[in-house]
Write a protein that holds these residues in place. Structure first.
Motif, PDB file in Angstrom:
ATOM      1  N   VAL A   1      -3.871   9.430  -0.450  1.00  0.00           N
ATOM      2  CA  VAL A   1      -3.113   8.767   0.618  1.00  0.00           C
ATOM      3  C   VAL A   1      -1.629   8.749   0.260  1.00  0.00           C
ATOM      4  CG1 VAL A   1      -2.765   6.609   1.875  1.00  0.00           C
ATOM      5  CG2 VAL A   1      -5.076   7.375   1.350  1.00  0.00           C
TER       6      VAL A   1
ATOM      7  N   ARG B   1      -8.574   8.284  -4.145  1.00  0.00           N
ATOM      8  CA  ARG B   1      -8.255   7.872  -2.781  1.00  0.00           C
ATOM      9  C   ARG B   1      -6.779   7.489  -2.675  1.00  0.00           C
ATOM     10  NH1 ARG B   1     -13.142   4.435  -1.607  1.00  0.00           N
ATOM     11  NH2 ARG B   1     -11.927   2.774  -2.557  1.00  0.00           N
ATOM     12  N   ARG B   2      -6.321   6.696  -3.641  1.00  0.00           N
ATOM     13  CA  ARG B   2      -4.935   6.225  -3.547  1.00  0.00           C
ATOM     14  C   ARG B   2      -3.940   7.366  -3.764  1.00  0.00           C
ATOM     15  NH1 ARG B   2      -4.525  -0.006  -5.848  1.00  0.00           N
ATOM     16  NH2 ARG B   2      -6.535  -0.695  -5.032  1.00  0.00           N
TER      17      ARG B   2
ATOM     18  N   LEU C   1      -7.554   3.532   5.298  1.00  0.00           N
ATOM     19  CA  LEU C   1      -6.281   3.263   4.612  1.00  0.00           C
ATOM     20  C   LEU C   1      -5.100   3.742   5.462  1.00  0.00           C
ATOM     21  CD1 LEU C   1      -7.209   4.151   0.917  1.00  0.00           C
ATOM     22  CD2 LEU C   1      -6.755   1.876   1.875  1.00  0.00           C
ATOM     23  N   LEU C   2      -5.282   4.881   6.105  1.00  0.00           N
ATOM     24  CA  LEU C   2      -4.183   5.390   6.924  1.00  0.00           C
ATOM     25  C   LEU C   2      -3.941   4.494   8.129  1.00  0.00           C
ATOM     26  CD1 LEU C   2      -4.806   9.239   6.684  1.00  0.00           C
ATOM     27  CD2 LEU C   2      -3.018   7.895   5.581  1.00  0.00           C
TER      28      LEU C   2
ATOM     29  N   GLN D   1       0.838  -1.206   0.000  1.00  0.00           N
ATOM     30  CA  GLN D   1       0.000   0.000   0.000  1.00  0.00           C
ATOM     31  C   GLN D   1       0.873   1.257   0.000  1.00  0.00           C
ATOM     32  OE1 GLN D   1      -2.277  -0.981   3.533  1.00  0.00           O
ATOM     33  NE2 GLN D   1      -4.163  -1.150   2.328  1.00  0.00           N
TER      34      GLN D   1
ATOM     35  N   VAL E   1      -4.897  16.753   2.491  1.00  0.00           N
ATOM     36  CA  VAL E   1      -4.356  15.743   1.561  1.00  0.00           C
ATOM     37  C   VAL E   1      -4.928  15.946   0.156  1.00  0.00           C
ATOM     38  CG1 VAL E   1      -3.816  14.003   3.288  1.00  0.00           C
ATOM     39  CG2 VAL E   1      -6.043  13.956   2.199  1.00  0.00           C
TER      40      VAL E   1
ATOM     41  N   TYR F   1     -14.841  10.537   2.467  1.00  0.00           N
ATOM     42  CA  TYR F   1     -13.377  10.556   2.512  1.00  0.00           C
ATOM     43  C   TYR F   1     -12.873  10.486   3.947  1.00  0.00           C
ATOM     44  CZ  TYR F   1     -12.426  11.520  -2.430  1.00  0.00           C
ATOM     45  OH  TYR F   1     -12.271  11.421  -3.788  1.00  0.00           O
TER      46      TYR F   1
ATOM     47  N   LEU G   1     -10.421   7.342   3.929  1.00  0.00           N
ATOM     48  CA  LEU G   1      -8.991   7.638   4.034  1.00  0.00           C
ATOM     49  C   LEU G   1      -8.452   7.184   5.381  1.00  0.00           C
ATOM     50  CD1 LEU G   1      -8.666  11.179   2.370  1.00  0.00           C
ATOM     51  CD2 LEU G   1      -8.381   8.930   1.334  1.00  0.00           C
ATOM     52  N   LYS G   2      -9.289   7.333   6.399  1.00  0.00           N
ATOM     53  CA  LYS G   2      -8.859   6.907   7.738  1.00  0.00           C
ATOM     54  C   LYS G   2      -8.563   5.410   7.753  1.00  0.00           C
ATOM     55  CE  LYS G   2      -8.288   7.019  12.231  1.00  0.00           C
ATOM     56  NZ  LYS G   2      -6.953   7.359  12.719  1.00  0.00           N
TER      57      LYS G   2
ATOM     58  N   TYR H   1       0.022  12.011   0.914  1.00  0.00           N
ATOM     59  CA  TYR H   1       0.212  12.185   2.357  1.00  0.00           C
ATOM     60  C   TYR H   1       1.421  11.380   2.853  1.00  0.00           C
ATOM     61  CZ  TYR H   1      -0.623  11.539   7.345  1.00  0.00           C
ATOM     62  OH  TYR H   1      -0.463  11.475   8.709  1.00  0.00           O
ATOM     63  N   LEU H   2       1.548  10.149   2.339  1.00  0.00           N
ATOM     64  CA  LEU H   2       2.625   9.266   2.816  1.00  0.00           C
ATOM     65  C   LEU H   2       4.004   9.810   2.472  1.00  0.00           C
ATOM     66  CD1 LEU H   2       1.166   5.767   1.925  1.00  0.00           C
ATOM     67  CD2 LEU H   2       1.342   6.821   4.173  1.00  0.00           C
TER      68      LEU H   2
END
Lengths: 469, 476, 97
Positions: free
Chosen positions: B359, B355-356, C35-36, B308, C12, C28, C32-33, B362-363
Motif C-alpha cells: 500500500v 500489505r503495508r 486499506l486503500l 496510515q 502494487v 490481497y 488491500l482494498k 502505491y501511495l
C-alpha cells in the motif's frame, strides 16, 4: 532531410572532490581494492542514518554559483526510490523538489558566435556502487557508493553537436577551475546523458536519452548518429519512442537499451532523516569571495596581455600553468612562452608537477624580467633551466656564472672569421647562392663552440661576415 | 529464592552499595524468572552467557554510588541494533542477522553499566498493535495470559509487567510504547521526537519513530530517560538540549496546572469503564488544585488516515533495503535479480508487513504522492499547529491511552484495519512529535489494566513526570 | 464485495518487489482494498495548511566535517552478507545495465 531541427539537452553527473562521502563518514576514494572505504552506513545496515557532509554542500553551492544559478538557501533532500543491487538503501538521496541551484546558464562560443545555454537546475545527490558482471553473477563494490555527486540539467538549448560539445567543454572547465570535480570522463567522475529530439516544426519531437557516453567527442558523434536515426525513422513513416539508448563507439550508432516505462515511477518523497540546512548569507558570501578566478576571466587577462589566442587556449587547457600564472607581475607573453615551452618539456621529461620543482614564483618573475630586459637571452635560459627547477641556487648568481661561461660576442666573431678562412669552398658555394653553405657553417660554429653560441646571433654574424667577403 | 527483582531500583541500588548483593544475583534471578515464565514469550533472543559474564565483571568493580542504574538488568526491544546480539525485528528476514554496531542508546545503556538481558518480542518490523505479527509468535499479557500484550513493543511490556526484568526499552511510532504499557499496566514514555537518538533503531516510520523507557513506575521511567537522551551527530533529527534531570520535579504538587481533555478522547469509541476511570482522575486533579476543561480539537478523528499514509509510505521506502543483497534472508536459486527480490521479500516478510509495503508503494507512486502523501503532511502540519495553540493555554492534554482493555489473543485477527484503530488515541502525539506517557489508572472488572495518557508540549517530559507521579500516588 | 482487480494487486506487488502467489491473490484483493478505502478518506479532509510537515520538531541539520572519516573492515560486514566472492558482494547477474 535538411529541414529538421535538432534539439539537445544534457544531464551531467560530476563527482565532488571531497575527502569523505556525502551522507556517510567513510572515505571518498574508489578504484582500488573493493569494499575498503565503507562503513555500516554505506552498507545500509538496518538502523543506520545519513549525515550531511559540510564540504559536499559547499562544493554544490560553489558549482551553482559558478553556473550563475539562483540559490535555494534552504537545503533539503528527497528520496528517489527504485530497486537495483547497486543502490543499497533502495533509494538515492537527492534533491528532486528543491535543487540547490536553478535558472543558471553558461556561455559558449561556436565558430565565433556566443550563445547562452540555460541550466535548468543543479542538485546534490549520492553515487551508487560499482558493479561488474560475469555470465551468471554480478559483483558489487561499495567503495563508490555514497560518493557526493552533482547533477547538472541543461535546458534543451543546444541545436547541434558542436554546441553540445562546447557546452560540455565549458562545464568541465568551470568545474575543474573551481576545484569542484576532477571531471575525468574516462574514469567516470564526469558522466553525460544526452537527450536528443528532431522536429520540422517549433513543437519539440519525442526525445530519446543516450546514456553514459564516454568522452566529449563521442557525445558529438552520438548526437549526429541519433539525430540521423530519428530523421530516417520519421522519413520512413515510423514514430520515435521515448527510449533509453547507448552509444556504440565502434559502429558509430546508438543502440536501444530499454523503452521507458510510462513515467518513471521513482516514488519521490522528502527525506525525513535530514532536517533542512539553511545556507546563511555569510556562508554564501564567503564561498563567493573565495571562488577561484574563472576561466573566462583568465582568458581575458591573457588576451589583454598580448598572448596569442592559440597559446591562451593552451594555457586554459593546462590548469597547472594557468594557476601558476595567477598573480604574476611580469611580462605574461614571455612567462607563458617559457611555461608552455621549456618548462613544460622539463615537467614532461621528469614527470613532475610545477609545485614539486624549486621554481618559486619569485624566482620565475626574476627570470622573466631578465629575459624581458634582454639581460639574458634564450640560450642562457636554456642552459640554466634544469638547475633552476632542481636547486635553490640564487638566480642572479646562476646568470652571472652562465654569462661568464658564455661566449662573448667578440669570441664568437673571432670563431666565425676563423671558420670562413678555413672553409673557402663554402664561401664559394655561398656566393653561388647555395643554401647548404650556411647550414654547414652554422654546424661548424656550433661544433666549435660546443653548442654555447646563441644561434640567432651566430647566424647574424655569419651572414654579416660572408657578405664582407 | 530471593526476590530482589520485586524491590524498587532504589532499594536494589542500596543493596548493591552495601555489598549485600552483586549484579550476578540480579541477572540470575532474571533468567530464572524468564525460564519460569517462558510461556509469556517475552523474548526472542537471550544474552545469558554474556550477561552473566558481564555481571561477574561488574561484581569485581566498585559500585557507582551516584548511578542508580549501575548493574541493573535491562531488556531491549528487538528492533534496536545490538552489536554481537542477534537483532531480528521479529522477522524471518533478519532471523540470523547479528549487528556489527551498537545503536547510540545501547552505547548509553552500556556506559551506564546496565546489563542487557535479551531482546524482546514485538510486531514484525514494529507493524502491528498486538505483537501478533511476530515471526516468533505473540508474547502474552502477564495479567491474563489469554490476552494480548498490545504492540508493537509487546515483549518489553510483557517482561516488565511480569517483573522478569525491571526496565526495558521500547520504540513508539504510533503508540507502540504507550499502548502495550496501558494493556499490561506499566509506565511507558514516548519522548519528544529528537530527544533520543534513533541511530540503530531499525526504521519503520522515520519521522515518527522514537525510543523510550518502559518501567514499573514513573520515577524509574524518568531515571532511565536521563541516560537515553542527548544530541547525536549520527542522527541529524536528534536535538541539542541542556542537560536536565527528569526526576527533579517528582514529588511536587500540581496546584494550578491546566489540563485539556479533547472531546474526541472521551467520545463513544471509548469503553464506558475507561471513561469512568478517567472521570475519577479528573476528580483527583480538581481536588488538588488543577483545572480541567473539555475542548474541541481539530483533526484528531482523522489521525488514523494520515498515520496510515505517512507510515506505510515511509515504511515502503525504509524496508526497501531488505532485498537479499547485503544482509538478512536471501531466497535461494534465484536466476535473476528481479527473481531474488520478489522471492526474498515474499518469503522473508510476514503478511502485515507485505500489505503495508504494498500500500505504501502505491501511495507514493506517480501522482499519488501529491494526492496522499503531500496532503497527509499538510494535515500533519495543521495538527501540530492545533496542539501548539492548545499548549499556549494548557499545560497538558489528557485522555485514555486505549479505547478498550487488552482483548483475547485470538480476537480480531482478520481485519487489516484493526491494528491501526487500536492506536487511534495515541497516534496524534507522534504526528506532532510530542511527548506522551501512559500510567495505569485502574482496572476493569476482569482485573485488566486501564491506562491514562498524558500529552505534554515539546520537551516538557520533566513536568509530565511530575503530574504522572502525583497521580500514580493518588491512584495507588 | 468491493475489491481490487488481480491486475491492480499485481501492479502494487511489483512496485514493492514482492511475489504474490495465485492462492494469496484473492485475499490481497480484499485486504488491500480495505486499506486503500481507508486512506482515500484523506481526499475529503479540509486542511488550512499548505505547508508540508516533514519532520515534527523544528530544528536544523548540523553538518559533518569532511575530514573526519571512519571505515569498517569488510570482514566484519561480510558476516551478514548472503553471498560473497573475494572482497565483492555477489548477486545473480544484473540486467538493464
Amino acid at each position: 532531410m535538411n529541414d529538421y531541427k535538432t534539439t539537445i539537452g544534457i544531464e551531467v553527473h560530476c563527482e565532488l572532490k571531497t575527502n569523505s562521502k556525502m551522507f556517510s563518514d567513510s572515505i571518498n576514494n574508489y578504484g582500488g581494492v573493493a569494499n575498503v572505504n565503507i562503513n555500516e552506513v554505506d552498507f545500509a545496515l538496518p538502523g543506520t542514518l545519513p549525515c550531511m557532509n559540510e564540504y559536499g554542500i559547499e562544493l554544490g553551492l560553489k558549482a551553482a554559483l559558478a553556473l550563475n544559478c539562483e540559490i535555494n538557501k534552504k537545503v533539503v533532500f528527497d528520496r528517489k526510490n527504485y530497486f537495483y543491487p547497486d543502490l543499497p538503501k533502495g533509494y538515492q538521496i537527492t534533491q528532486a523538489r528543491n535543487p540547490i541551484g536553478v535558472n543558471g546558464y553558461v556561455e559558449i562560443e561556436v565558430d565565433g558566435v556566443k550563445k547562452k545555454i540555460g541550466i535548468h537546475d543543479i542538485h546534490i545527490e549520492e553515487d551508487t556502487c560499482k558493479s561488474t558482471h560475469a555470465e551468471t553473477k554480478s559483483y558489487l563494490d561499495f567503495n563508490r557508493n555514497g560518493v557526493p555527486l552533482i547533477e547538472i540539467v541543461s535546458e534543451p538549448d543546444m541545436s547541434n553537436e558542436k554546441e553540445a560539445m562546447a557546452y560540455l567543454e565549458k562545464l568541465r572547465e568551470l568545474l575543474l577551475y573551481t576545484n569542484v570535480s576532477d571531471c575525468k570522463m574516462e574514469e567516470g567522475s564526469m558522466r553525460c546523458d544526452v537527450n536528443v529530439s528532431v522536429s520540422k516544426t517549433d513543437k519539440l519531437g519525442t526525445r530519446t536519452e543516450t546514456k553514459n557516453i564516454g568522452s566529449i567527442s563521442s557525445v558529438g558523434r552520438a548526437i549526429l548518429a541519433e539525430a540521423k536515426r530519428q530523421i530516417e525513422e520519421l522519413e520512413a513513416g515510423r514514430e520515435i519512442l521515448e527510449e533509453t539508448r547507448r552509444f556504440d563507439e565502434k559502429k558509430d550508432c546508438t543502440i536501444l537499451m530499454r523503452v521507458k516505462e510510462t513515467g518513471n515511477d521513482y516514488r519521490y518523497f522528502p527525506e525525513p532523516n535530514l532536517p533542512p540546512y539553511t545556507l546563511e548569507d555569510s556562508f554564501i558570501n564567503r564561498v563567493k569571495e573565495n571562488m577561484e578566478v574563472l576561466p573566462d576571466v583568465r582568458r581575458k587577462t591573457y588576451l589583454d596581455a598580448g598572448i596569442h589566442p592559440v597559446n591562451v587556449e593552451k594555457i586554459i587547457a593546462n590548469k597547472e600553468i594557468s594557476d601558476y600564472l595567477l598573480g604574476l607581475n611580469c611580462n605574461l607573453v614571455i612567462a607563458s612562452n617559457l611555461l608552455l615551452g621549456e618548462i613544460s618539456a622539463y615537467l614532461n621529461k621528469t614527470e613532475k608537477k610545477l609545485e614539486e620543482t624549486k621554481l618559486s614564483k619569485e624566482k620565475f618573475t626574476v627570470l622573466v624580467n631578465k629575459l624581458d630586459s634582454k639581460e639574458i637571452n634564450n640560450q642562457i635560459f636554456k642552459e640554466i633551466v634544469d638547475t633552476l627547477m632542481e636547486t635553490e641556487e640564487d638566480i642572479n648568481k646562476l646568470v652571472e656564472n652562465q654569462k661568464a661561461n658564455a661566449l662573448s660576442e667578440t669570441d664568437l666573431t673571432n670563431i666565425v672569421e676563423k671558420l670562413i678562412l678555413e672553409n673557402p669552398e663554402s664561401v664559394e658555394d655561398y656566393k653561388q647562392g647555395k643554401d647548404r653553405a650556411i647550414k654547414y657553417l652554422m654546424g661548424q660554429i656550433m661544433k666549435e663552440t660546443r653548442g654555447k653560441a646563441d644561434p640567432a646571433l651566430a647566424n647574424q654574424l655569419l651572414l654579416q661576415k660572408l657578405s664582407e667577403q | 529464592m530471593n526476590n530482589y527483582l520485586d524491590l524498587s531500583i532504589k532499594e536494589i541500588h542500596e543493596l548493591l552499595v552495601a555489598k549485600k548483593i552483586t549484579p550476578v544475583d540480579l541477572v540470575e534471578e532474571c533468567y530464572t524468572r524468564i525460564g519460569e515464565n517462558s510461556d509469556l514469550n517475552s523474548f526472542i533472543t537471550l544474552n545469558k552467557t554474556e550477561a552473566i559474564e558481564y555481571a561477574r565483571k561488574l561484581a569485581e568493580e566498585e559500585v557507582e554510588v551516584d548511578n542508580l542504574l549501575w548493574g541493573i538488568p535491562i531488556a531491549i526491544k528487538d528492533n534496536i541494533s545490538t552489536k554481537n546480539i542477534r537483532t531480528t525485528c521479529a522477522s524471518k528476514m533478519l532471523e540470523n542477522y547479528v549487528p556489527i554496531y551498537d545503536a547510540t542508546v545501547i552505547e548509553k545503556v552500556k556506559a551506564a553499566k546496565m546489563i542487557i538481558i535479551g531482546k524482546t518480542n514485538m510486531d514484525e518490523f514494529a507493524m502491528g498493535s498486538a505483537s501478533r505479527t511476530s515471526y516468533f509468535g505473540a508474547p502474552k499479557n502477564p495479567v491474563d495470559k489469554t490476552k494480548i500484550t498490545g504492540g508493537s513493543s509487546g515483549g518489553s511490556a510483557s517482561c516488565v509487567a511480569g517483573n522478569l526484568v525491571p526496565i526495558a526499552l521500547g520504540s513508539d511510532t504510533g503508540g507502540s510504547i504507550r499502548q502495550p504499557a496501558s494493556y499490561t499496566g506499566i509506565v511507558g514514555m514516548k519522548p519528544t521526537y529528537g530527544r533520543v537518538s534513533r541511530y540503530g533503531l531499525i526504521a519503520y516510520g522515520s519521522s515518527l519513530d522514537q525510543i523510550g523507557p518502559m518501567t514499573r513506575n514513573v520515577y524509574e521511567n524518568a531515571l532511565l530517560l536521563n541516560t537515553l537522551v542527548g544530541k547525536d551527530k549520527k542522527d541529524l533529527t536528534s536535538v541539542e538540549r541542556e542537560k536536565e534531570d527528569f526526576t527533579r520535579l517528582i514529588g511536587k504538587n500540581i496546584d494550578g496546572m491546566k489540563i485539556a481533555i479533547p472531546e474526541f478522547f472521551v467520545s463513544s469509541i471509548v469503553s464506558p469503564i475507561i471513561i469512568e476511570k478517567l472521570n475519577h482522575v479528573v476528580e483527583i486533579l480538581k481536588e488538588n488544585g488543577a483545572t480541567v476543561e473539555y475542548v474541541d480539537m481539530k483533526y484528531l478523528d482523522q489521525v488514523v488516515t494520515i498515520y496510515q499514509i505517512i507510515t506505510m509510505g515511509e515504511a515502503s521506502s525504509n524496508l526497501a533495503r531488505f532485498d537479499g543483497v547485503k544482509f538478512g534472508y536471501r531466497a535461494e536459486n534465484s536466476e535473476s535479480v528481479e527473481d531474488m527480490y520478489a522471492n526474498t521479500r515474499y518469503e522473508g516478510f510476514g503478511t502485515e508487513v507485505k500489505r503495508r509495503i504494498m500500500v505504501g508503494s502505491y501511495l507514493l507512486s506517480g501522482e499519488n504522492a501529491k494526492i496522499y502523501y503531500d496532503k497527509a503532511l499538510m494535515i500533519r502540519n495543521a495538527l501540530k499547529q492545533e496542539f501548539n495553540k492548545f499548549f499556549e493555554k494548557y499545560d497538558f492534554v489528557f485522555g485514555p491511552t486505549t479505547t478498550t482493555v487488552a482483548y483475547g489473543l485470538d480476537e480480531n485477527l482478520d481485519d487489516p484495519r484493526k491494528s491501526f484503530m487500536d492506536d487511534t488515541l495515541v497516534m496524534p502525539v507522534n504526528m506532532a512529535g510530542l511527548p506522551g506517557i501512559n500510567i495505569p489508572m485502574g482496572k476493569d472488572s476482569d482485573n485488566m489494566p486501564i491506562g491514562l495518557h498524558i500529552i505534554g508540549a515539546h520537551f516538557e517530559e520533566a513536568r509530565m513526570y511530575q503530574i504522572a507521579s502525583f497521580l500514580e500516588n493518588k491512584l495507588k | 464485495m468491493d475489491k481490487l482487480t488481480k491486475e491492480e494487486v499485481l501492479h502494487v506487488a511489483h512496485l514493492a518487489r514482492i511475489k504474490v502467489t495465485d492462492d494469496e491473490i484473492e485475499k490481497y484483493q480484499v485486504d488491500l482494498k480495505k486499506l486503500l478505502d481507508d486512506v482515500d478518506k484523506i481526499k475529503d479532509i479540509e486542511v488550512e495548511s499548505s505547508e508540508l510537515l516533514v519532520t515534527p520538531v523544528e530544528h536544523e541539520s548540523i553538518l559533518r566535517n569532511d575530514q573526519d572519516t571512519r571505515s569498517v573492515d569488510f570482514n566484519e560486514i561480510k558476516k551478514n552478507v548472503p553471498a560473497t566472492t573475494g572482497n565483492f558482494v555477489e548477486v545473480p547477474v544484473m540486467v538493464n545495465e
